[in-house]
Design a protein around this motif. Structure first.
Motif: not given
Ligand code: ADP
Length: 249
Positions: A96, A127, A129-130, A132, A134-135, A139
């Motif tokens: 993340t 951002f 908890e996004r 990584t 998938h960015l 980003e």
């Protein structure tokens, strides 16, 4: 703050990438590192925090704050010199965003809040908890920069920092970098960024320093630019019109 003394480097496959490079960077300076593809810019930057050479030479060529980079002081050098890699995928390794940005500060015993603050500084608050991978590429680039900034380095070494950023992202990055007082060395093909941020530039080609001086003077020299695969940036056409090559009908 940084001194490079007669640095030469050959990759293990025999390719000579740097030949007898020397320069000094004073505390607080912002230096543009320019040159065509394959000139040796990334290879040079990888030497500034000891990533290359893998085995540090007995005859050191790179000094940070007067100290040669050695095996023993490598952790301290990495604390002082933050490097943004050319390729975000080489830099990111945690699942993340927050974990990734917090990794550096935790290694250096810095306050955990630094990661969130750095994410906010690069425009990525929310951002945390996004995931990584998938960015978007832009980003990811910002996450990498946040990871570097979160460690509060004295020297920022940035390899093509505006790659993958949209125009607004580029503007925000320039404004952010202007606010950061650290010494900066920025390799970039984005010559408008170099004009705006770097008072001095170093031009390298085929692994050697071709020119080192005032950015506006170097970039305004059309022949020098063309000879080394670059172009006079548009921004200079308006602000610093040159009269050296008159148009002959
Ligand atoms: P730049 O960043 O200016 O585009 P690089 O530092 O990436 O240039 O590359 C300098 C030279 O070293 C190029 O000729 C490149 O092909 C070569 N090179 C880069 N990485 C490697 C590697 N891992 N192994 C062998 N040669 C390399």
């Amino acid at each position: 703050m940084i001194e490079v003394r007669n640095l030469s480097y050959r990759y293990p496959d025999g390719k000579e990438a740097l030949r007898d490079i020397s320069f000094k960077v004073a505390d607080g300076e912002c230096i543009g590192l320019i040159g065509p593809n394959g000139a040796g810019k990334s290879t040079l930057l990888l030497h500034l925090n000891g990533i290359l050479p893998e085995r540090l030479a007995s005859d050191p060529a790179v000094f940070v704050g007067g100290q040669p980079i050695t095996e023993a002081n490598l952790p301290e050098i990495r604390r002082q010199v933050g490097l943004l890699f050319q390729d975000a995928d080489d830099q990111l390794f945690c699942p993340t965003v927050l974990e990734d940005v917090a990794f550096g500060p935790s290694q250096f015993g810095l306050d955990g809040d630094r990661a969130r603050q750095a994410l906010a500084a690069v425009g990525l608050a929310g951002f945390e908890e996004r995931v990584t991978p998938h960015l978007s590429r832009g980003e990811k680039r910002r996450v990498c920069l946040a990871g570097v900034l979160a460690c509060d380095p004295k020297v920022l070494v940035l390899d093509e920092p505006t790659t993958d950023l949209d125009p607004r992202g580029k503007r925000e990055l320039k404004d952010l970098l202007k606010r950061i007082p650290a010494t900066k060395i920025i390799a970039s093909h984005d010559l408008e960024l170099v004009v705006e941020l770097c008072g001095r530039s170093i031009l390298i080609d085929r692994g050697t320093v071709v020119a080192d001086g005032e950015t506006i003077e170097l970039l305004n020299n059309e022949l020098l630019m063309l000879e080394h695969g670059l172009e006079r940036p548009h921004i200079l056409m308006h602000q610093h019109p040159h009269r050296r090559v008159p148009f002959l009908a």
